[in-house]
Design a protein around this motif. Structure first.
Motif, PDB file in Angstrom:
ATOM      1  N   ARG A 220       0.816  -1.203   0.000  1.00  0.00           N
ATOM      2  CA  ARG A 220       0.000   0.000   0.000  1.00  0.00           C
ATOM      3  C   ARG A 220       0.859   1.266   0.000  1.00  0.00           C
ATOM      4  O   ARG A 220       1.692   1.438  -0.862  1.00  0.00           O
ATOM      5  N   ALA A 221       0.682   2.116   0.978  1.00  0.00           N
ATOM      6  CA  ALA A 221       1.367   3.408   0.957  1.00  0.00           C
ATOM      7  C   ALA A 221       2.881   3.280   0.999  1.00  0.00           C
ATOM      8  O   ALA A 221       3.593   4.196   0.615  1.00  0.00           O
ATOM      9  N   PHE A 222       3.390   2.126   1.459  1.00  0.00           N
ATOM     10  CA  PHE A 222       4.835   1.956   1.563  1.00  0.00           C
ATOM     11  C   PHE A 222       5.405   1.153   0.404  1.00  0.00           C
ATOM     12  O   PHE A 222       6.574   0.791   0.404  1.00  0.00           O
ATOM     13  N   ALA A 223       4.610   0.858  -0.604  1.00  0.00           N
ATOM     14  CA  ALA A 223       5.087   0.095  -1.748  1.00  0.00           C
ATOM     15  C   ALA A 223       6.130   0.889  -2.529  1.00  0.00           C
ATOM     16  O   ALA A 223       6.115   2.119  -2.523  1.00  0.00           O
ATOM     17  N   PRO A 224       7.043   0.197  -3.226  1.00  0.00           N
ATOM     18  CA  PRO A 224       8.030   0.916  -4.040  1.00  0.00           C
ATOM     19  C   PRO A 224       7.345   1.847  -5.035  1.00  0.00           C
ATOM     20  O   PRO A 224       6.382   1.489  -5.679  1.00  0.00           O
ATOM     21  N   GLY A 225       7.855   3.054  -5.153  1.00  0.00           N
ATOM     22  CA  GLY A 225       7.249   4.033  -6.041  1.00  0.00           C
ATOM     23  C   GLY A 225       6.462   5.078  -5.287  1.00  0.00           C
ATOM     24  O   GLY A 225       6.200   6.155  -5.806  1.00  0.00           O
ATOM     25  N   HIS A 226       6.069   4.768  -4.044  1.00  0.00           N
ATOM     26  CA  HIS A 226       5.364   5.738  -3.218  1.00  0.00           C
ATOM     27  C   HIS A 226       6.359   6.444  -2.299  1.00  0.00           C
ATOM     28  O   HIS A 226       7.549   6.202  -2.322  1.00  0.00           O
ATOM     29  N   LEU A 227       5.843   7.311  -1.453  1.00  0.00           N
ATOM     30  CA  LEU A 227       6.656   8.074  -0.515  1.00  0.00           C
ATOM     31  C   LEU A 227       7.820   8.752  -1.230  1.00  0.00           C
ATOM     32  O   LEU A 227       8.969   8.709  -0.792  1.00  0.00           O
ATOM     33  N   GLY A 228       7.497   9.365  -2.385  1.00  0.00           N
ATOM     34  CA  GLY A 228       8.536  10.066  -3.124  1.00  0.00           C
ATOM     35  C   GLY A 228       9.620   9.148  -3.639  1.00  0.00           C
ATOM     36  O   GLY A 228      10.737   9.570  -3.924  1.00  0.00           O
ATOM     37  N   GLU A 229       9.315   7.857  -3.740  1.00  0.00           N
ATOM     38  CA  GLU A 229      10.249   6.833  -4.204  1.00  0.00           C
ATOM     39  C   GLU A 229      11.443   6.679  -3.260  1.00  0.00           C
ATOM     40  O   GLU A 229      12.425   6.023  -3.604  1.00  0.00           O
TER      41      GLU A 229
ATOM     42  N   LEU B  57      11.813  12.942   7.541  1.00  0.00           N
ATOM     43  CA  LEU B  57      13.082  13.622   7.771  1.00  0.00           C
ATOM     44  C   LEU B  57      14.006  13.491   6.567  1.00  0.00           C
ATOM     45  O   LEU B  57      14.729  14.437   6.220  1.00  0.00           O
ATOM     46  N   LEU B  58      13.997  12.333   5.909  1.00  0.00           N
ATOM     47  CA  LEU B  58      14.796  12.169   4.697  1.00  0.00           C
ATOM     48  C   LEU B  58      14.297  13.101   3.590  1.00  0.00           C
ATOM     49  O   LEU B  58      15.085  13.725   2.877  1.00  0.00           O
TER      50      LEU B  58
ATOM     51  N   LEU C 109      15.650  16.802   1.093  1.00  0.00           N
ATOM     52  CA  LEU C 109      15.466  17.124  -0.328  1.00  0.00           C
ATOM     53  C   LEU C 109      14.771  18.468  -0.511  1.00  0.00           C
ATOM     54  O   LEU C 109      14.956  19.127  -1.537  1.00  0.00           O
ATOM     55  N   PHE C 110      13.965  18.842   0.474  1.00  0.00           N
ATOM     56  CA  PHE C 110      13.216  20.106   0.398  1.00  0.00           C
ATOM     57  C   PHE C 110      13.560  20.957   1.617  1.00  0.00           C
ATOM     58  O   PHE C 110      12.691  21.301   2.415  1.00  0.00           O
ATOM     59  N   ALA C 111      14.837  21.281   1.734  1.00  0.00           N
ATOM     60  CA  ALA C 111      15.318  21.971   2.936  1.00  0.00           C
ATOM     61  C   ALA C 111      14.707  23.349   3.109  1.00  0.00           C
ATOM     62  O   ALA C 111      14.664  23.880   4.221  1.00  0.00           O
ATOM     63  N   GLU C 112      14.216  23.938   2.039  1.00  0.00           N
ATOM     64  CA  GLU C 112      13.673  25.292   2.130  1.00  0.00           C
ATOM     65  C   GLU C 112      12.218  25.302   2.573  1.00  0.00           C
ATOM     66  O   GLU C 112      11.636  26.376   2.765  1.00  0.00           O
TER      67      GLU C 112
END
Length: 344
Positions: free
Chosen positions: A26-35, A71-72, A76-79
């Motif tokens: 589901r939500a944690f499958a590869p391709g989700h969570l911004g890959e 946090l990871l 990537l989006f530090a701003e």
């Protein structure tokens, strides 16, 4: 018949193998969570959470695993703030029921898991892969570079106890600053190790904490900030090689000429370590113009036949590719190297 028999024998020798890959659902499958789950597998995250005792004690809308990925993604989006980071993280989860946390909830979740899981995750992802995976090699040596930068951190009470704001004529910086120093593999720019701390300490003092990442079969490229005798001696003790720029002229170190080589380099000693010294005239061309200057390089590679001076000067150019990873290629200098000149 002989041809047919040979074909039959070849076909029957083919063996098909399969292997199973475990993935999250589901939500944690590869391709989700911004890959991110493809780059940092969820099994690895679960392992570090278990090792550091940071697994949530009860079912939450933001389980610890999710917080790690938040946090990871924040790197990537530090701003952006946590709320905006979350929206980008789950943007590809259309049709799935996901939490809608507030910025305060995300901040509380970050505090709940602490820093230990991220430190353990960094230790799993850093150095060994860069060394074992190959990276850029020159004459059989893994080429690495060391360099530092200064970064802003949140203006919190806890941070102000450790990090200070930069002073100046116009009131100084608005945020506390930290100094970050990294050891990276050139070409791939894979981080082998990194340290950070207050800006009150200079880069050479932090460099000594990176020496554990060095080993035989590596060559370290560094700028003149790291040309200290004690540091060169410590690097040589790791059995890694060194190619570092040193100051020339009156402000530079005294390097006695012990023996001159035909490639215009000469043997000397620095910090109690036998070295070769190379002086080269280099022209740097950028979009703003051309600058020609004299560069003085020092190396622990003593064999002038296997490691010619001209080739070492060109190798030093690779430091730009590692330490300017945030600069576009069009802004990188195009070094045109002149003759390697012997020192007077």
């Amino acid at each position: 018949m002989r041809v047919q028999s040979a074909i039959t024998a070849t076909v029957t020798a083919i063996v098909t193998t399969t292997h199973a890959i475990t993935t999250a659902a589901r939500a944690f499958a590869p391709g989700h969570l911004g890959e991110l789950t493809q780059q940092v597998p969820f099994e690895m995250v679960d392992e570090v959470l278990a090792e550091t005792g940071a697994v949530q004690s009860r079912v939450r809308a933001l389980p610890s695993r999710v917080v790690v990925y938040v946090l990871l993604a924040g790197c990537l989006f530090a701003e952006l703030g946590y709320r905006q980071v979350w929206q980008r993280l789950v943007a590809g989860l259309d049709g799935l029921a996901v939490a809608d946390p507030t910025a305060a909830a995300l901040t509380q979740a970050r505090r709940r898991i602490g820093v230990a899981p991220l430190r353990a995750l960094f230790d799993l992802l850093r150095g060994p892969a860069a060394v074992a995976g190959g990276g850029m090699r020159w004459r059989g040596l893994l080429v690495c570079a060391i360099d530092g930068t200064v970064m802003s951190v949140p203006d919190s009470t806890a941070n102000l106890k450790v990090f200070t704001k930069q002073s100046g004529n116009h009131g100084g910086s608005g945020y506390p600053l930290l100094r970050l120093l990294a050891l990276v593999s050139c070409d791939t720019r894979t981080v082998i190790d990194a340290v950070f701390g207050p800006t009150g300490s200079g880069e050479p003092s932090y460099a000594s904490r990176l020496l554990a990442g060095l080993r035989p079969g590596m060559i370290l490229l560094a700028d003149r900030n790291f040309a200290a005798g004690s540091l060169v001696s410590a690097i040589a003790a790791t059995q890694a090689h060194l190619l570092v720029r040193v100051k020339a002229g009156r402000t530079g170190p005294k390097l006695p000429v012990l023996r001159r080589h035909r490639d215009a380099s000469y043997r000397s000693v620095f910090g109690g370590v036998p070295v070769r010294v190379i002086e080269a005239e280099i022209t740097i061309t950028t979009r703003t113009g051309r600058v020609t200057g004299t560069y003085r390089l020092l190396t622990t590679l003593l064999d002038q036949h296997r490691y010619p001076a001209f080739d070492l000067v060109r190798l030093y150019h690779e430091r730009w590719g590692a330490t300017r990873s945030c600069t576009s290629s069009s802004e990188l200098p195009d070094w045109r190297i002149g003759d390697v000149m012997p020192m007077a």
